[in-house]
Scaffold this motif. Sequence first.
Motif, PDB file in Angstrom:
ATOM      1  N   SER A 109      -0.852  16.350 110.526  1.00 39.05           N
ATOM      2  CA  SER A 109       0.220  15.537 111.113  1.00 39.05           C
ATOM      3  C   SER A 109       1.588  16.002 110.628  1.00 39.05           C
ATOM      4  O   SER A 109       2.547  16.070 111.391  1.00 39.05           O
ATOM      5  N   LYS A 110       1.668  16.346 109.357  1.00 39.75           N
ATOM      6  CA  LYS A 110       2.953  16.786 108.793  1.00 39.75           C
ATOM      7  C   LYS A 110       3.441  18.055 109.477  1.00 39.75           C
ATOM      8  O   LYS A 110       4.626  18.195 109.784  1.00 39.75           O
ATOM      9  N   VAL A 111       2.528  18.992 109.706  1.00 43.44           N
ATOM     10  CA  VAL A 111       2.917  20.280 110.296  1.00 43.44           C
ATOM     11  C   VAL A 111       3.270  20.124 111.772  1.00 43.44           C
ATOM     12  O   VAL A 111       4.290  20.628 112.236  1.00 43.44           O
ATOM     13  N   ARG A 112       2.455  19.397 112.522  1.00 45.91           N
ATOM     14  CA  ARG A 112       2.674  19.312 113.976  1.00 45.91           C
ATOM     15  C   ARG A 112       3.638  18.207 114.351  1.00 45.91           C
ATOM     16  O   ARG A 112       4.208  18.223 115.439  1.00 45.91           O
ATOM     17  N   GLY A 113       3.854  17.238 113.454  1.00 44.01           N
ATOM     18  CA  GLY A 113       4.710  16.099 113.782  1.00 44.01           C
ATOM     19  C   GLY A 113       3.862  14.931 114.278  1.00 44.01           C
ATOM     20  O   GLY A 113       2.974  15.102 115.115  1.00 44.01           O
ATOM     21  N   TYR A 114       4.183  13.742 113.787  1.00 52.61           N
ATOM     22  CA  TYR A 114       3.294  12.607 114.082  1.00 52.61           C
ATOM     23  C   TYR A 114       3.305  12.216 115.557  1.00 52.61           C
ATOM     24  O   TYR A 114       2.317  11.711 116.090  1.00 52.61           O
ATOM     25  N   LYS A 115       4.403  12.471 116.261  1.00 44.53           N
ATOM     26  CA  LYS A 115       4.471  12.063 117.674  1.00 44.53           C
ATOM     27  C   LYS A 115       3.474  12.823 118.530  1.00 44.53           C
ATOM     28  O   LYS A 115       2.825  12.259 119.414  1.00 44.53           O
ATOM     29  N   ILE A 116       3.341  14.127 118.274  1.00 47.94           N
ATOM     30  CA  ILE A 116       2.348  14.930 118.999  1.00 47.94           C
ATOM     31  C   ILE A 116       0.955  14.638 118.476  1.00 47.94           C
ATOM     32  O   ILE A 116      -0.003  14.467 119.235  1.00 47.94           O
ATOM     33  N   PHE A 117       0.848  14.540 117.153  1.00 49.73           N
ATOM     34  CA  PHE A 117      -0.459  14.387 116.523  1.00 49.73           C
ATOM     35  C   PHE A 117      -1.156  13.100 116.949  1.00 49.73           C
ATOM     36  O   PHE A 117      -2.349  13.086 117.256  1.00 49.73           O
ATOM     37  N   MET A 118      -0.420  11.982 116.986  1.00 44.36           N
ATOM     38  CA  MET A 118      -1.074  10.701 117.228  1.00 44.36           C
ATOM     39  C   MET A 118      -1.627  10.600 118.648  1.00 44.36           C
ATOM     40  O   MET A 118      -2.507   9.788 118.920  1.00 44.36           O
ATOM     41  N   LEU A 152      -4.306   5.448 109.329  1.00 43.05           N
ATOM     42  CA  LEU A 152      -4.905   4.297 110.010  1.00 43.05           C
ATOM     43  C   LEU A 152      -3.858   3.503 110.792  1.00 43.05           C
ATOM     44  O   LEU A 152      -4.138   3.016 111.901  1.00 43.05           O
ATOM     45  N   LEU A 153      -2.667   3.379 110.257  1.00 44.36           N
ATOM     46  CA  LEU A 153      -1.603   2.680 110.984  1.00 44.36           C
ATOM     47  C   LEU A 153      -1.208   3.440 112.250  1.00 44.36           C
ATOM     48  O   LEU A 153      -0.975   2.831 113.303  1.00 44.36           O
ATOM     49  N   LEU A 154      -1.117   4.782 112.139  1.00 45.74           N
ATOM     50  CA  LEU A 154      -0.823   5.573 113.349  1.00 45.74           C
ATOM     51  C   LEU A 154      -1.950   5.434 114.370  1.00 45.74           C
ATOM     52  O   LEU A 154      -1.712   5.322 115.584  1.00 45.74           O
TER      53      LEU A 154
END
Length: 1192
Positions: A109-118, A152-154
């Motif tokens: 998530s850190k590398v790709r960014g949470y917006k794309i990852f989630m 878990l929150l994401l």
Amino acid sequence: MALDSRSGNGEDGAEETEAITKACVIDGFTHSDEARSLIASLPDVYEHLAKTESTMQRFLVIMDAYLEQPHLLDPHLEWMVNMLLDYIRSEKTPPLLLHLEFKFLNIISKVRGYKIFMQLLPHEVADMQPVLDLLCRQDPQDSETWETRYMLLLWLSMTCLIPFDLSRLDGNLNSDPGQVRESIMDRILAVAKSYLTVSDKSRDAAAVLVSKFVTRPDVKQKRLGDFLDWSLSVIAQTSHLTMEGNIILDGALQSLAQLFKHGKRDDLLPYASTVLQCLDKKCLGESGQAKLRKLCVKLVQRLGLTFLKPRVARWRYQRGSRSLALNLAQSTSSTPAVATTPDDSVQDEDYDIPEEVENVIEQLLVGLKDKDTIVRWSAAKGIGRVTGRLPKELADEVVGSVLDCFSFQETDNAWHGGCLALAELGRRGLLLPSRLPDVVPLILKALTYDEKRGACSVGSNVRDAACYVCWAFARAYEPVELKPFVDQIASALVITALFDRNVNCRRAASAAFQENVGRQGTFPHGIDILTAADYFAVGHLSNCYHSISVYVASFSEYTQPMIDHLVAMKINHWDGAIRELATKALHNLTPQVPDYMANTVLPQLLPMANGMDMHTRHGAILACAEITHALYKLSSQDNKPVTELLSPESVEGLRGIHQKLADKKQYRGFGGELMRPAVCVLIEKMSLSKMPFKGDPVIEGWQWLIDDSLKSLHLFSSGAKQGIKEAAVSALASLCNEYYQVEPGVADTHMQELLVSQYTEALRSTEVLTRCGCALALGSLPSFIMQGKLQQVRAGLDLACTISQKDVGFTEGRRDAVTALAQVCETVGVDAEGSPDRVLCGENVPLVYSTLLDCMRDYSTDSRGDVGAWVREAAMTSLMKVTLLIAASAPQLLSPDIVRQMMCSVSQQAAEKIDRYRAHAGSVFLSLLHSTQPAVPHIPHQEELLSIFPPDMASSLNWNAPSQAFPHITQLLRLPTYEYHTLLGLTVSVGGLTESTIRFSSQSLFDYLKGIQQDAAALGQFGSTLLRIFKDHQRNDRVSVPLLKMVDQMLASGSFDLFTSEEDHPFCVDLLALCKAEVRKSKDVQKLRCCTAVYCGMMQFQGSVRKSVLLQLLMLLCHPFPVVRKTTAGQMYEMVLTYDDAVDPAVLDDVMALLSDTNWENSVETVRTHRNQLCDWLEVPRPTLVAKNPAQ
């Protein structure tokens, strides 16, 4: 700056080019197989801490390689996430493994960014309940597992997107009459609220969860108002003065900002006014936390967008195609791109602007002036977004308010925020072309904004942001709109790219210039300039000032603006290095426009040279000197005097600079530290420019300044001394050459006598820096001054080079005297039959070499360490220069004895322990050995030396590296002439302190000793040389202590086994005598310990010497120092174990028991009894106390 991506902060362009090339060669996720195996191995390694850490560290290294190109992971994200989620979904997964899986998910998530990852997380109905239950079971206080809660929150925020009413998932909440179950909606909201107040990263994920969850149609009907009430009450009741309060406010503000960003305007509009009032009352803009102020600005801009209807302003400027490829294609075709200009006839849609919008805009404008960049940047984006929804008239008022930031009464923060806002407005087409005449002059000022604060300045961020504005304008406007300003913008960007002190600003300006060349196509000579001043070329400051500026100034459009900028902004800069670079640049630019320099710039500079500001005076004096010298070079090409290019007023102004400074007493104090070297440079350049001042009183004033500077060096600060000394010496040489010759080659006898006598007299000064300055002054005097004075000068320098008890502390003076002696020799030249008072000849060459060779033995020390090394280094350089000078002209003057002493002394330095001086000695040694034009005669063992050091090795051998130097230098031990001095140097290295030096020097020495192990003659010669060194340096701790350490290693390694078969070998007898003499009455514990080790090693020798050695050891067992007694006992114990034939087997056990069991740190009276027992067992006579003679 936003317009370029930087891979490093260094200024080395070549290194950065390589780094960026390496970063961009990745063309796919090449580590997919390894990543798959690491993830698959998690169930096997999670129970082992070391394996877990190494696995996670390796995965982190792999993923971090894609931080700059995270899109390369996209085809592989799904299988990585699914592999990890398979373990997580399993009910049998142990907690340790579960947390480890979430750690891996967090890395992705850190590398790709949470917006794309989630978006990859599953969000089916069946996932909501398990995810919520698992989240509820977590401990929010556990700092080791925050990744689990964050993920878990994401995940929960994604499951909230299911398009079903959440009440369907609740079932019958009242099925159990004794207990009322909580609905899923309430549970999720409770979890979100609880995590909005935690101190870890889970708080950010909780804000995302709120924005997704509360905006659901079913939730917003029931819970939106309640949540906003809760948030506002938290904000109102929490203090921003405590750490805990800051954390709670951070979570509440983040959730509101996300909510107003993702929620529908119609749903949130009724609450927007209340939220804004709450923020106004809280006054978070006054908080000391930048993060809170940023979130406040972010929320305020979202409230402003809520108040305004979402629409695209019809009045905005639209350039049309923003594609660079299409721009270039259109530039080759005949069809020009058409920009959409706002039509004044199109009226804005009539609607009322809520009065709260004015409050919002005011807060955003205040945010532009905040002290932290993140707040200003958020405010600038807010200004751009809100302005895009305003009518044209109101938007123009906002632009006017932004332009008010560019007042010189405002701070650099306001200028920076204003630049960011203008860039945002320009990017969005909200800054109409009609405003450009007002905006561009402000941006040009921002490009050179530099406000002095104390000993430095602020404004680099303003200049960087101004470059961003220029970059944004290049993309925002058609060329026709910017055409009236092209020359101004191009010149300003070039000036910033070349002359800005800050490397980031130079690179930002270069990138902005490149963008304008590509997008606008109207910058004069754009491609040519970009080729020379690209992003990497401008990384090196001196290269910009010295080289690139000359090339760019060859284009007439840029020449005068560059010169004007240097005169107006750089010669008065607070950084002295920039002032000096600017004056060098003016020197280099003078040939482009000599008339402008002579008639406009120089008259401008002359009043500044006597102004009030110290930095301006310094820069102006240097600039006058450099420009005058450049004009002289031009005039000399036509065989004309420089005065033909200069006006009489300018000549008079240059003549009067020194006197005006002297009259105002500006050579004193801190200002004098700047004025003196500057005026010395002026003197040098005026002399080189052959200004018509011969016989003028100003020459006397100049000479006074040089003399006073050299004799007053001790009064200046340590940072200024060297610069003043060098400037004064350079000025003296030029002044003498131009103004102290009656005719070519004939000196003014009065000045000749005066200069030589006063400088030789000053060599006996009690101030070391006065000696330094006057010695170098003598070295710089031209040959016609030296005629008839060489004996006097040489004798003075010889005295200054000599170490005496009184002058032992004058190390720097001896160093500079040695340097000056070589300079004098080079100045007067060599003539074998000449007079000793005029040239180097057979009579004075031995005296010069005697002085230099004596300096090679300068090992004086003080609190700074081995300061004598400075003298030895200068002596080596001087020996090389003088030798090559004589070898070229009169090699017969170099006697074999002189050359032998010189080569031996240099070889000793090449074997010593300090890397820097060993490297210098090695370089000098090889230069003398390999020199062919001229060749140095009488070098001992020249053929053998050339076989050890072939000519092609000179460049490849790294003398700084002990591993390379010592294997070669120890080969000199084979050559009788060099053996003594080489071994003397090696002694200090082998017995030194530096681990690498000791290892490689001792290894090389023992390799040599192995080669002569069975050669009695060679080993005997080596032993006698070793003893001679010991005898010559008796009681000289610099040599004797390392020598004892080295001898101990030699004895321990069996280097002298050949001597042990002979009883009472002379080597052992002499070594024992020397050791006894060395430690007699010594109180040096280190020396006593080393000598004890040598005594123990000498037990391997046969004969009566053993008894003598044992006697010495037994005497040390009753030494007054307890540490010596204890050390001696320990080493004797090891000795008895090693040489079992040294003790009678009948008493061996008793001796060893007594040595090991006795507490030798007891009083001397107590241990003497045990020592005497040992004497009896070892059959050594008991030592007796010698009564002190009362007469003594």
